[in-house]
Scaffold this active site. Structure first.
Site, PDB file in Angstrom:
ATOM      1  N   LYS A 192     -10.231  -1.595  49.412  1.00  0.00           N
ATOM      2  CA  LYS A 192     -11.447  -2.423  49.548  1.00  0.00           C
ATOM      3  C   LYS A 192     -11.117  -3.708  50.280  1.00  0.00           C
ATOM      4  O   LYS A 192     -12.002  -4.331  50.883  1.00  0.00           O
ATOM      5  CB  LYS A 192     -12.112  -2.667  48.191  1.00  0.00           C
ATOM      6  CG  LYS A 192     -11.343  -3.519  47.187  1.00  0.00           C
ATOM      7  CD  LYS A 192     -11.525  -5.004  47.337  1.00  0.00           C
ATOM      8  CE  LYS A 192     -10.542  -5.750  46.462  1.00  0.00           C
ATOM      9  NZ  LYS A 192     -10.489  -7.178  46.731  1.00  0.00           N
ATOM     10  N   THR A 249     -16.239  -8.215  46.533  1.00  0.00           N
ATOM     11  CA  THR A 249     -15.337  -8.753  47.551  1.00  0.00           C
ATOM     12  C   THR A 249     -16.018  -8.872  48.906  1.00  0.00           C
ATOM     13  O   THR A 249     -15.823  -9.865  49.617  1.00  0.00           O
ATOM     14  CB  THR A 249     -14.078  -7.865  47.677  1.00  0.00           C
ATOM     15  OG1 THR A 249     -13.542  -7.651  46.369  1.00  0.00           O
ATOM     16  CG2 THR A 249     -13.015  -8.522  48.522  1.00  0.00           C
TER      17      THR A 249
HETATM   18  O1  LIG Z   1      -9.766  -8.620  44.485  1.00  0.00           O
HETATM   19  C1  LIG Z   1     -10.522  -9.560  44.456  1.00  0.00           C
HETATM   20  C2  LIG Z   1     -11.761  -9.555  43.674  1.00  0.00           C
HETATM   21  O2  LIG Z   1     -11.863  -8.433  42.862  1.00  0.00           O
HETATM   22  C3  LIG Z   1     -10.197 -10.792  45.205  1.00  0.00           C
HETATM   23  O3  LIG Z   1     -10.298 -10.556  46.546  1.00  0.00           O
HETATM   24  P1  LIG Z   1      -9.443 -11.403  47.570  1.00  0.00           P
HETATM   25  O4  LIG Z   1      -8.008 -11.042  47.335  1.00  0.00           O
HETATM   26  O5  LIG Z   1      -9.979 -11.015  48.887  1.00  0.00           O
HETATM   27  O6  LIG Z   1      -9.688 -12.859  47.266  1.00  0.00           O
END
Ligand SMILES: O=C(CO)COP(=O)(O)O
Ligand SMILES: NC(=O)C1=CN([C@@H]2O[C@H](COP(=O)(O)OP(=O)(O)OC[C@H]3O[C@@H](n4cnc5c(N)ncnc54)[C@H](OP(=O)(O)O)[C@@H]3O)[C@@H](O)[C@H]2O)C=CC1
Length: 332
Positions: A192, A249
């Protein structure tokens, strides 16, 4: 109530440490940076990585001493940037108690080997399958640190051990579910981030909801196909760790991956976006690992391949989206 040690006092390691402390456990943070150890130990703060929290709980302390950090730990949580997990864990191999459960919060694939974090952690610590636990879900660290309601998924080959860890991190605002599908959790969390880079890029370039929804949905199809080929349960991709984490995200400027992509979309170079990043954007090194994994498993990865061309060859957002469209009319 348990003795729990968190290795890595980054944004998520610290926020999750607070969850564990709120759940009543005695929490020890280990960090490689002495100033972070001092900040947590003396001031109950992590002003470097999680400045939004003014006061961490009293039952949360920190040390920079590896042996002391893990000596009495019943659960050890690993929250280190994925590309550095192997080298960091090597130092703990002979120190961790033989009965401790080891939990990974990391969402990435090791670029040098194409391995998931369950594989990297187990290899590094010589850990049997039933003592490895993965946690993945829509858990933007700042919102969890603000104690906003959130849920996650705790996975272990031995469901009883997943339940032990779930119980240890359950609070009034944090709800864990359990599964045995460790591979599914690992694939969801890692892939993701690549999708979030692409959505962020499109948003940064000024495109709207239709484009974002297209990338998210095609991204979900890609990560589901790759995950299934890797041995995951397809149901996991429709749950919190799959769709749930994609929604969180890909929709939030709090995400480092989304923001990294948005900066690329606004015209920053990869180097400039890296400098501007407030913490690790795991999708960046993971993108090429996903392309390689796709080749190895015989699964097409158009989105990861297009993002790889963005990161490696500097193609534009329009060209990245063009690659996603492809030439043929196919069934969805
Ligand atoms: O995994 C995340 C939220 O579930 C955080 O995403 P980032 O690592 O892009 O900040
Ligand atoms: N932030 C979030 O919202 C979420 C993050 N995650 C995942 O959790 C993991 C950690 O993320 P997060 O805490 O936010 O990231 P940060 O960028 O805030 O922190 C990364 C951590 O890794 C540590 N680290 C890097 N290199 C080494 C090394 N060689 N040895 C030891 N430690 C090292 C850093 O130490 P130092 O500070 O000393 O540099 C820091 O503690 C990532 O895989 C991320 O995808 C999962 C869910 C939510």
């Amino acid at each position: 109530m348990k003795n729990i040690t968190v290795l890595g006092a980054g944004a998520w390691g610290t926020a999750f440490g607070q969850v564990l402390a709120d759940a009543g456990n005695t929490v020890t943070m280990w960090a490689i940076e002495p100033e972070i150890v001092t900040d947590i130990h003396e001031h109950h703060r992590n002003s470097y990585r999680l400045p939004s929290v003014e006061q961490l709980p009293a039952n949360m302390d920190a040390t920079g001493d590896r042996a002391q950090a893990v000596a009495n730990a019943e659960i050890i949580v690993v929250a280190i940037a994925a590309q550095f997990a192997r080298v960091a864990l090597a130092e703990f191999k002979d120190l961790i108690p033989s009965t401790a459960l080891v939990v990974s919060l990391m969402k990435g694939i090791e670029r040098a080997t194409g391995k998931r974090m369950d594989q990297v952690v187990r290899e590094s610590l010589n850990l049997p399958e039933e003592r490895f636990v993965a946690i993945s879900g829509p858990n933007l660290s700042k919102q969890v640190a603000d104690r906003q309601p959130a849920a996650t998924v705790v996975g272990c080959a031995d469901i009883a051990n997943a339940r032990i860890v779930a119980q240890a991190c359950e609070t009034k605002y944090f709800k864990p579910f359990v599964t045995t599908d460790v591979i599914g959790l690992e694939m969801c969390g890692s892939l993701k981030n690549v999708v979030a880079l692409a959505v962020g890029m499109a948003r940064g370039a000024g495109y709207g909801e239709n484009t974002a929804a297209m990338i998210e949905t095609r991204g979900l199809a890609e990560l589901t196909a790759l995950g299934k080929a890797a041995g995951a349960d397809p149901k996991t991709f429709a749950g919190l760790a799959g769709v749930g984490d994609l929604v969180a995200t890909c929709g939030s400027p709090l995400s480092r991956n989304y923001t990294f992509g948005a900066n690329l979309g606004k015209g920053l170079s990869v180097e400039e976006a890296t400098k501007a990043s407030n913490g690790v954007a795991e999708g960046v090194p993971t993108t090429d690992a996903v392309v390689a994994l796709g080749r190895q498993l015989g699964v097409p990865t158009p989105l990861a391949s297009a993002m790889s061309d963005v990161l490696g060859k500097g193609i534009s957002c329009a060209d990245m989206l063009g690659e996603l469209f492809g030439g043929d009319i196919t069934e969805e």
